[in-house]
Design an enzyme around this catalytic site. Structure first.
Site, PDB file in Angstrom:
ATOM      1  N   HIS A 119      39.865  12.992  77.266  1.00  0.00           N
ATOM      2  CA  HIS A 119      39.333  11.577  77.060  1.00  0.00           C
ATOM      3  C   HIS A 119      39.162  11.002  78.336  1.00  0.00           C
ATOM      4  O   HIS A 119      40.192  11.188  79.177  1.00  0.00           O
ATOM      5  CB  HIS A 119      40.124  11.191  75.807  1.00  0.00           C
ATOM      6  CG  HIS A 119      39.653   9.646  75.463  1.00  0.00           C
ATOM      7  ND1 HIS A 119      39.550   8.471  76.055  1.00  0.00           N
ATOM      8  CD2 HIS A 119      38.956   9.331  74.376  1.00  0.00           C
ATOM      9  CE1 HIS A 119      39.305   7.442  75.523  1.00  0.00           C
ATOM     10  NE2 HIS A 119      38.738   7.957  74.498  1.00  0.00           N
ATOM     11  N   ASP A 196      49.172  13.361  75.841  1.00  0.00           N
ATOM     12  CA  ASP A 196      48.361  12.383  75.188  1.00  0.00           C
ATOM     13  C   ASP A 196      48.022  12.592  73.777  1.00  0.00           C
ATOM     14  O   ASP A 196      47.445  13.393  73.304  1.00  0.00           O
ATOM     15  CB  ASP A 196      46.826  12.045  75.635  1.00  0.00           C
ATOM     16  CG  ASP A 196      45.778  11.445  74.941  1.00  0.00           C
ATOM     17  OD1 ASP A 196      46.047  10.889  73.927  1.00  0.00           O
ATOM     18  OD2 ASP A 196      44.697  11.219  75.444  1.00  0.00           O
ATOM     19  N   GLN A 199      45.536  11.657  69.145  1.00  0.00           N
ATOM     20  CA  GLN A 199      44.806  12.157  68.086  1.00  0.00           C
ATOM     21  C   GLN A 199      45.940  13.131  67.221  1.00  0.00           C
ATOM     22  O   GLN A 199      45.546  13.756  66.201  1.00  0.00           O
ATOM     23  CB  GLN A 199      43.617  13.144  68.265  1.00  0.00           C
ATOM     24  CG  GLN A 199      42.601  12.215  69.011  1.00  0.00           C
ATOM     25  CD  GLN A 199      41.712  11.017  68.071  1.00  0.00           C
ATOM     26  OE1 GLN A 199      42.229  11.160  66.940  1.00  0.00           O
ATOM     27  NE2 GLN A 199      41.027  10.428  68.606  1.00  0.00           N
ATOM     28  N   LYS A 222      45.261   4.277  65.760  1.00  0.00           N
ATOM     29  CA  LYS A 222      44.812   5.491  65.211  1.00  0.00           C
ATOM     30  C   LYS A 222      45.579   6.304  64.165  1.00  0.00           C
ATOM     31  O   LYS A 222      45.638   7.388  63.525  1.00  0.00           O
ATOM     32  CB  LYS A 222      44.537   6.511  66.239  1.00  0.00           C
ATOM     33  CG  LYS A 222      43.420   6.118  67.281  1.00  0.00           C
ATOM     34  CD  LYS A 222      42.987   7.101  68.184  1.00  0.00           C
ATOM     35  CE  LYS A 222      42.487   6.605  69.653  1.00  0.00           C
ATOM     36  NZ  LYS A 222      40.975   6.472  69.136  1.00  0.00           N
ATOM     37  N   CYS A 362      33.635   9.611  74.790  1.00  0.00           N
ATOM     38  CA  CYS A 362      34.494   9.335  75.965  1.00  0.00           C
ATOM     39  C   CYS A 362      35.151  10.491  76.465  1.00  0.00           C
ATOM     40  O   CYS A 362      36.158  10.680  76.985  1.00  0.00           O
ATOM     41  CB  CYS A 362      35.441   8.354  75.473  1.00  0.00           C
ATOM     42  SG  CYS A 362      35.228   6.644  75.071  1.00  0.00           S
TER      43      CYS A 362
HETATM   44  N1  7TS Z   1      42.939  10.026  74.138  1.00  0.00           N
HETATM   45  C1  7TS Z   1      42.503  10.484  73.040  1.00  0.00           C
HETATM   46  C2  7TS Z   1      42.585  12.118  72.738  1.00  0.00           C
HETATM   47  C3  7TS Z   1      41.685   9.768  72.225  1.00  0.00           C
HETATM   48  O1  7TS Z   1      40.907  10.434  71.115  1.00  0.00           O
HETATM   49  C4  7TS Z   1      41.304   8.149  72.622  1.00  0.00           C
HETATM   50  C5  7TS Z   1      40.685   7.512  71.957  1.00  0.00           C
HETATM   51  C6  7TS Z   1      42.229   7.690  73.705  1.00  0.00           C
HETATM   52  C7  7TS Z   1      42.900   8.561  74.450  1.00  0.00           C
HETATM   53  C8  7TS Z   1      42.124   6.338  73.922  1.00  0.00           C
HETATM   54  O2  7TS Z   1      42.906   5.455  72.908  1.00  0.00           O
HETATM   55  P1  7TS Z   1      42.670   3.978  72.832  1.00  0.00           P
HETATM   56  O3  7TS Z   1      43.482   3.659  71.543  1.00  0.00           O
HETATM   57  O4  7TS Z   1      43.515   3.482  74.173  1.00  0.00           O
HETATM   58  O5  7TS Z   1      41.333   3.538  72.888  1.00  0.00           O
HETATM   59  N2  7TS Z   1      39.536   8.033  71.333  1.00  0.00           N
HETATM   60  C9  7TS Z   1      38.408   7.508  70.558  1.00  0.00           C
HETATM   61  C10 7TS Z   1      37.561   8.283  69.877  1.00  0.00           C
HETATM   62  O6  7TS Z   1      37.552   9.612  69.929  1.00  0.00           O
HETATM   63  N3  7TS Z   1      36.584   7.613  69.387  1.00  0.00           N
HETATM   64  O7  7TS Z   1      36.987   6.231  69.640  1.00  0.00           O
HETATM   65  C11 7TS Z   1      38.010   6.168  70.427  1.00  0.00           C
END
Ligand code: 7TS
Length: 404
Positions: A119, A196, A199, A222, A362
Site C-alpha cells: 500500500h 503492516d 488487513q 479496519k 492505493c
Molecule cells: N496498509 C494496508 C495494507 C492497507 O490496506 C491500508 C488501507 C493501509 C496500510 C493504510 O491504512 P490507514 O488506516 O492508515 O488508511 N487500505 C485501504 C484500502 O484498501 N482501501 O481503503 C483503504
C-alpha cells in the site's frame, strides 16, 4: 450468523431502494453496537482527560484507556501493554517508524527492502526517508500466485539491508505473507522487520512474539473499531531505539526552560491528549472479536471468499486478480469486467445497494505490475452472508448487460 448481523445496525439500512450490501470492509469495517455503545458510555459517564487527574472520573477514564491498550496487547500476543503505542492509523505508525526509527538507523548506501504489493503508506514514507538519508529502496517481486516471492526476498537481502517492511495481507490480492519465514531471513542479515498488519488484524489470530517481528502496525477502523486510532507494536529494545516524532504534554517527565526528559514507554510517543474514546472503542472491538472468535471469523470469511470465487468464475468476461493456487489468501476479490471501467461497475452495483471499491486501491506499483490502471474490489467480512453474495453477483450481471 443472524445474531452477528444484528450487531451491525447499519446492515439494516436501505441504499438506493435496496438493502445495503457492504463489501468494502478492507477500506473500513462496519462497527458493531458494542463499539458504538462503548464510545457513548465513555463520553456519557466517564469523560475526563487521562493520566492527569487525581479525581475519580479521570482515574476511570485512565483505567479504560489503559485497559484498551492491554486488550490490544493480548489480541496480538505482545509481551506487555508497554509494547503497544497508540497512533492515529497504520499510516501514522509507518510514518513514525520512518521518521523516528529509520532516520536514526540509516546511512547513505544502506537498503530498505519493500515489496511490489505494498500500500502507498508502506512505500511513500520510505521513499522520503531514502531521499533524506541516501539509503536505497529495493522491491521484492511476486510469484505467479501473487504472493511475496521468498526466494527473491532472500536474494535481495544483504548486509546492507537495514529495514524490511511488508504487508501481512495484500489489500488488493488478499495474499498472505509467510511472515515468520521472511522475518527469520531478514534477521539473519541483521535487518529490522516491520509488518503492516492493516488487513490482517481482526481476520485471524496473530502472535507477534511467535512471528518474531520487530514492529507490527495496524488501524483500528479496519478491525471493527473507530477511525482515528491505530497501533504501533514494537519489541522493547526497538521502541527504546525510536525517537518520538511529536513532542508536548503527556509524553514528558520533566521540562525546564532549556531541556526536557521524556516518559517511559509507551507514553513517550503519545504527545498531547490522546484519542481516548477511539482507544476505548478499539478495546470494545477487541472484546467483540474475542466474543465471536477469530477462528470462527477466519472460517466464515474463507468460506464466503471461496463461494464468491466460484460464482465470479462463472461470469464470462471477468478477470480475477486472485492469487490462484495460493495457499494463504484472505477475503478479498479484485477483478475487472471486460470492456467496462471499474468505476462504472461500482456505480451500477451501487444502484443495487452494493458497495464495492473501484480504483487503484492505493497500490499504484501493484497495478503497474498487474498491467492495469484500476480494478473493482469486493471484500467479504464475517458479517456478510450468502444474500450479500447473491445480490453482488446479480448486480454484476446487470452491469454486464447494461454496458453490453
Ligand atoms: N496498509 C494496508 C495494507 C492497507 O490496506 C491500508 C488501507 C493501509 C496500510 C493504510 O491504512 P490507514 O488506516 O492508515 O488508511 N487500505 C485501504 C484500502 O484498501 N482501501 O481503503 C483503504
Amino acid at each position: 450468523m443472524k445474531t452477528v448481523r444484528d450487531d451491525f445496525t447499519i446492515l439494516k439500512r436501505q441504499v438506493n431502494g435496496h438493502p445495503l450490501t457492504y463489501l468494502d470492509g478492507e477500506a473500513t469495517s462496519q462497527k458493531p453496537v458494542h463499539v458504538l455503545d462503548s464510545i457513548r458510555a465513555y463520553y456519557d459517564q466517564e469523560n475526563a482527560n487521562v493520566h492527569r487527574g487525581v479525581y475519580t472520573l479521570s482515574q476511570e477514564a485512565t483505567t479504560s484507556y489503559e485497559g484498551a491498550r492491554g486488550k490490544v496487547a493480548e489480541l496480538v500476543g505482545a509481551a506487555s501493554p508497554k509494547n503497544i503505542v497508540f497512533t492515529r492509523s497504520t499510516t501514522e505508525s509507518l510514518n513514525w517508524l520512518a521518521q523516528g526509527y529509520g532516520a536514526n538507523l540509516l546511512e547513505a548506501g544502506d537498503e530498505i527492502l519493500l515489496t511490489q504489493l505494498e500500500h502507498h503508506s508502506n512505500i511513500v514514507p520510505w521513499q522520503v526517508l531514502a531521499k533524506v538519508t541516501g539509503a536505497k529502496l529495493r522491491y521484492v517481486s511476486l510469484t505467479a500466485a501473487g504472493e511475496i516471492d521468498p526466494a527473491d526476498f532472500k536474494g535481495k537481502l544483504s548486509e546492507k539491508t537495514k529495514i524490511v517492511s511488508f504487508a501481512h495481507v495484500s489489500n488488493v490480492l488478499g495474499s498472505r505473507a509467510p511472515v515468520k519465514q521472511l522475518a527469520a531471513l531478514a534477521h539473519e542479515v541483521g535487518a529490522t522487520v516491520i509488518v503492516d498488519g492493516a488487513q490482517a488484524v481482526g481476520h485471524f489470530s496473530i502472535d507477534v512474539l511467535d512471528l518474531d517481528v520487530d514492529f507490527y502496525v495496524f488501524s483500528g477502523h479496519k478491525m471493527l473499531g473507530p477511525t482515528g486510532i491505530g497501533v504501533l507494536y514494537g519489541k522493547t529494545d526497538f521502541l527504546e531505539a525510536m525517537t518520538p516524532v511529536q513532542y508536548g504534554g503527556e509524553m514528558i517527565e520533566r521540562v525546564t526552560l532549556e531541556t526536557s526528559t521524556f516518559q517511559e514507554l509507551p507514553w513517550r510517543f503519545e504527545a498531547g491528549t490522546p484519542n481516548i474514546a477511539g482507544a476505548i472503542g478499539l478495546g470494545a472491538a477487541v472484546d467483540y472479536l474475542n466474543e465471536v472468535g477469530l477462528a470462527e471469523i477466519a472460517d466464515r470469511e474463507e468460506r464466503l471468499l471461496a463461494a464468491a470465487l466460484t460464482a465470479l468464475e462463472k461470469i464470462p468476461g471477468v478477470t480475477i486478480y486472485e492469487p490462484r493456487g495460493a495457499k494463504n489468501h484472505y477475503g478479498v476479490l479484485s477483478f475487472n469486467l471486460a470492456g467496462v471501467h471499474p468505476h462504472d461497475v461500482a456505480t451500477v452495483l451501487d444502484m443495487a445497494g452494493v458497495a464495492v471499491r473501484a480504483g487503484h486501491h492505493c497500490a499504484h506499483p501493484l497495478m503497474d505490475y498487474l498491467g492495469i490502471q484500476s480494478a473493482v474490489r469486493a471484500s467479504f467480512a464475517f458479517y456478510n452472508n450468502q444474500e450479500d453474495l447473491d445480490r453482488f453477483v446479480s448486480a454484476l450481471r446487470q452491469a454486464q448487460e447494461y454496458f453490453a
